[in-house]
Write a protein that holds these residues in place. Structure first.
Motif, PDB file in Angstrom:
ATOM      1  N   VAL A   1       8.107   0.387  -5.463  1.00 55.96           N
ATOM      2  CA  VAL A   1       7.296   0.414  -6.679  1.00 55.96           C
ATOM      3  C   VAL A   1       6.549  -0.906  -6.805  1.00 55.96           C
ATOM      4  O   VAL A   1       7.153  -1.978  -6.682  1.00 55.96           O
ATOM      5  CB  VAL A   1       8.201   0.627  -7.915  1.00 55.96           C
ATOM      6  CG1 VAL A   1       7.393   0.537  -9.196  1.00 55.96           C
ATOM      7  CG2 VAL A   1       8.924   1.967  -7.823  1.00 55.96           C
ATOM      8  N   ASN A   2       5.248  -0.815  -7.030  1.00 61.73           N
ATOM      9  CA  ASN A   2       4.449  -2.013  -7.280  1.00 61.73           C
ATOM     10  C   ASN A   2       4.400  -2.313  -8.777  1.00 61.73           C
ATOM     11  O   ASN A   2       4.556  -1.407  -9.609  1.00 61.73           O
ATOM     12  CB  ASN A   2       3.018  -1.815  -6.775  1.00 61.73           C
ATOM     13  CG  ASN A   2       2.905  -1.922  -5.267  1.00 61.73           C
ATOM     14  OD1 ASN A   2       3.573  -2.751  -4.639  1.00 61.73           O
ATOM     15  ND2 ASN A   2       2.068  -1.079  -4.678  1.00 61.73           N
ATOM     16  N   SER A   3       4.204  -3.556  -9.119  1.00 65.61           N
ATOM     17  CA  SER A   3       4.049  -3.945 -10.518  1.00 65.61           C
ATOM     18  C   SER A   3       2.904  -3.154 -11.155  1.00 65.61           C
ATOM     19  O   SER A   3       1.827  -3.051 -10.582  1.00 65.61           O
ATOM     20  CB  SER A   3       3.756  -5.440 -10.609  1.00 65.61           C
ATOM     21  OG  SER A   3       3.440  -5.805 -11.925  1.00 65.61           O
ATOM     22  N   GLY A   4       3.163  -2.576 -12.317  1.00 64.28           N
ATOM     23  CA  GLY A   4       2.142  -1.814 -13.028  1.00 64.28           C
ATOM     24  C   GLY A   4       2.170  -0.325 -12.746  1.00 64.28           C
ATOM     25  O   GLY A   4       1.470   0.442 -13.404  1.00 64.28           O
ATOM     26  N   ASP A   5       2.967   0.085 -11.781  1.00 64.51           N
ATOM     27  CA  ASP A   5       3.088   1.516 -11.499  1.00 64.51           C
ATOM     28  C   ASP A   5       3.793   2.232 -12.661  1.00 64.51           C
ATOM     29  O   ASP A   5       4.449   1.601 -13.492  1.00 64.51           O
ATOM     30  CB  ASP A   5       3.898   1.757 -10.214  1.00 64.51           C
ATOM     31  CG  ASP A   5       3.092   1.488  -8.943  1.00 64.51           C
ATOM     32  OD1 ASP A   5       1.903   1.161  -9.054  1.00 64.51           O
ATOM     33  OD2 ASP A   5       3.674   1.604  -7.857  1.00 64.51           O
TER      34      ASP A   5
ATOM     35  N   PRO B   1       0.835  -1.208   0.000  1.00 61.72           N
ATOM     36  CA  PRO B   1       0.000   0.000   0.000  1.00 61.72           C
ATOM     37  C   PRO B   1       0.868   1.256   0.000  1.00 61.72           C
ATOM     38  O   PRO B   1       1.798   1.374   0.797  1.00 61.72           O
ATOM     39  CB  PRO B   1      -0.787  -0.112   1.311  1.00 61.72           C
ATOM     40  CG  PRO B   1      -0.717  -1.560   1.678  1.00 61.72           C
ATOM     41  CD  PRO B   1       0.611  -2.043   1.187  1.00 61.72           C
ATOM     42  N   LEU B   2       0.557   2.161  -0.908  1.00 58.45           N
ATOM     43  CA  LEU B   2       1.300   3.416  -1.004  1.00 58.45           C
ATOM     44  C   LEU B   2       0.323   4.579  -0.885  1.00 58.45           C
ATOM     45  O   LEU B   2      -0.819   4.490  -1.341  1.00 58.45           O
ATOM     46  CB  LEU B   2       2.046   3.499  -2.346  1.00 58.45           C
ATOM     47  CG  LEU B   2       3.045   2.369  -2.637  1.00 58.45           C
ATOM     48  CD1 LEU B   2       3.560   2.471  -4.072  1.00 58.45           C
ATOM     49  CD2 LEU B   2       4.203   2.414  -1.647  1.00 58.45           C
TER      50      LEU B   2
ATOM     51  N   ASP C   1      -3.182  -0.238  -2.585  1.00 57.02           N
ATOM     52  CA  ASP C   1      -2.207  -0.846  -3.494  1.00 57.02           C
ATOM     53  C   ASP C   1      -2.610  -0.694  -4.963  1.00 57.02           C
ATOM     54  O   ASP C   1      -2.156  -1.447  -5.814  1.00 57.02           O
ATOM     55  CB  ASP C   1      -1.991  -2.321  -3.142  1.00 57.02           C
ATOM     56  CG  ASP C   1      -3.256  -3.146  -3.262  1.00 57.02           C
ATOM     57  OD1 ASP C   1      -4.279  -2.627  -3.766  1.00 57.02           O
ATOM     58  OD2 ASP C   1      -3.220  -4.329  -2.865  1.00 57.02           O
ATOM     59  N   HIS C   2      -3.465   0.292  -5.246  1.00 58.38           N
ATOM     60  CA  HIS C   2      -3.839   0.543  -6.640  1.00 58.38           C
ATOM     61  C   HIS C   2      -2.633   1.061  -7.417  1.00 58.38           C
ATOM     62  O   HIS C   2      -1.739   1.673  -6.828  1.00 58.38           O
ATOM     63  CB  HIS C   2      -4.971   1.578  -6.709  1.00 58.38           C
ATOM     64  CG  HIS C   2      -6.256   1.101  -6.104  1.00 58.38           C
ATOM     65  ND1 HIS C   2      -7.464   1.738  -6.304  1.00 58.38           N
ATOM     66  CD2 HIS C   2      -6.542   0.035  -5.312  1.00 58.38           C
ATOM     67  CE1 HIS C   2      -8.425   1.099  -5.663  1.00 58.38           C
ATOM     68  NE2 HIS C   2      -7.887   0.068  -5.054  1.00 58.38           N
ATOM     69  N   PRO C   3      -2.579   0.830  -8.731  1.00 56.00           N
ATOM     70  CA  PRO C   3      -1.451   1.344  -9.527  1.00 56.00           C
ATOM     71  C   PRO C   3      -1.308   2.856  -9.366  1.00 56.00           C
ATOM     72  O   PRO C   3      -2.305   3.582  -9.335  1.00 56.00           O
ATOM     73  CB  PRO C   3      -1.843   0.974 -10.960  1.00 56.00           C
ATOM     74  CG  PRO C   3      -2.743  -0.192 -10.816  1.00 56.00           C
ATOM     75  CD  PRO C   3      -3.514   0.054  -9.554  1.00 56.00           C
ATOM     76  N   LYS C   4      -0.068   3.300  -9.277  1.00 52.67           N
ATOM     77  CA  LYS C   4       0.181   4.728  -9.054  1.00 52.67           C
ATOM     78  C   LYS C   4       1.306   5.238  -9.943  1.00 52.67           C
ATOM     79  O   LYS C   4       2.089   4.465 -10.501  1.00 52.67           O
ATOM     80  CB  LYS C   4       0.517   4.980  -7.591  1.00 52.67           C
ATOM     81  CG  LYS C   4      -0.653   4.731  -6.635  1.00 52.67           C
ATOM     82  CD  LYS C   4      -0.308   5.114  -5.216  1.00 52.67           C
ATOM     83  CE  LYS C   4      -1.508   4.871  -4.302  1.00 52.67           C
ATOM     84  NZ  LYS C   4      -1.819   3.431  -4.161  1.00 52.67           N
ATOM     85  N   LEU C   5       1.359   6.549 -10.008  1.00 52.37           N
ATOM     86  CA  LEU C   5       2.460   7.232 -10.674  1.00 52.37           C
ATOM     87  C   LEU C   5       3.457   7.690  -9.622  1.00 52.37           C
ATOM     88  O   LEU C   5       3.064   8.345  -8.650  1.00 52.37           O
ATOM     89  CB  LEU C   5       1.942   8.467 -11.439  1.00 52.37           C
ATOM     90  CG  LEU C   5       3.011   9.489 -11.828  1.00 52.37           C
ATOM     91  CD1 LEU C   5       3.874   8.976 -12.968  1.00 52.37           C
ATOM     92  CD2 LEU C   5       2.373  10.831 -12.191  1.00 52.37           C
TER      93      LEU C   5
END
Lengths: 94, 142
Positions: free
Chosen positions: B124-128, A5-6, A16-20
């Motif tokens: 960094v998570n996968s897909g970021d 989680p970010l 933990d959704h995709p982020k920039l």
């Protein structure tokens, strides 16, 4: 695959959704501030703290391809794709 | 980007090549496009070693982001400086740690140019998407 989680520096949510990752800052793709999206998609520089596009200067072909992918991700995220569904769209593992 | 950064020296670094060129030696040749490679560990000395992300997801080791460009150089009392004028980014990044970046050219044996850490390093998570903002490669000599 363990997802961490970010915290989104736009909305403040921790998930933990995709982020920039924009330098030290972190955003959901639909929380990216206008000035950041402008920076990511144009050729320019910061002058006295303001982002200024450089007139007549084209982005390299390689950079333009990456920008197109980013804009597509932002668009589908704003269209409602979130979390694991968005990650599957980005990674092609749908 | 912040922290200890600089112009790479050592086996494939350009610091010694730039010096030689400035001082009347062999001209320095840089092959474009410039590439930004993303690192999980960054050198702490100009001739140190880095650990690049492995190839995976949307990242290709040795290529990273290709197409970094810079605005025109400016001069001042402390020398000359030049800022990058595009964001260097990777979409669909692999999971791992982003500790910094290094810029290399596209020669057969790539020359190592500038390096800089991200401070503090980021998970960094996968897909970021991972991006070095425009202007964050702030390079100067003087």
């Amino acid at each position: 695959m363990e997802l961490v989680p970010l915290i989104c520096d736009g909305c403040g949510a921790a998930d933990d959704h995709p982020k920039l990752h924009y330098g030290a800052d972190t955003y959901h793709h639909d929380c990216i501030p206008y000035r950041v999206l402008q920076d990511l998609t144009t050729v320019g520089t910061f002058v006295d703290g303001r982002y200024v596009e450089t007139p007549g200067v084209a982005m390299s072909e390689e950079a333009a391809e990456t920008v197109a992918r980013l804009v597509d991700i932002v668009d589908v995220c704003k269209g409602g794709l979130k979390g694991d569904d968005l990650r599957a769209y980005i990674t092609g593992e749908a | 980007m912040s922290g200890t950064s600089g112009l790479s020296s050592g086996a494939n670094g350009v610091a010694q090549l730039a010096l030689a060129a400035i001082n009347g030696g062999t001209a320095l040749s840089i092959t474009t496009p410039l590439k930004v490679l993303f690192l999980s560990a960054v050198r702490t000395t100009n001739n140190g070693t880095d650990t690049e992300w492995s190839t995976g997801s949307g990242y290709t080791a040795g290529t990273g982001f290709s197409g970094l460009t810079f605005a025109a150089a400016t001069t001042g009392t402390t020398g000359a400086s030049q800022l990058s004028n595009v964001a260097a980014q990777i979409t669909n990044a692999p999971a791992g740690t982003w500790a910094g970046c290094i810029v290399k050219d596209s020669a057969g044996t790539p020359k190592e140019l500038w390096y800089a850490p991200v401070s503090p390093s980021k998970t960094v998570n996968s897909g970021d998407t991972v991006s070095v903002p425009s202007g964050q490669f702030s390079t100067n000599l003087g």
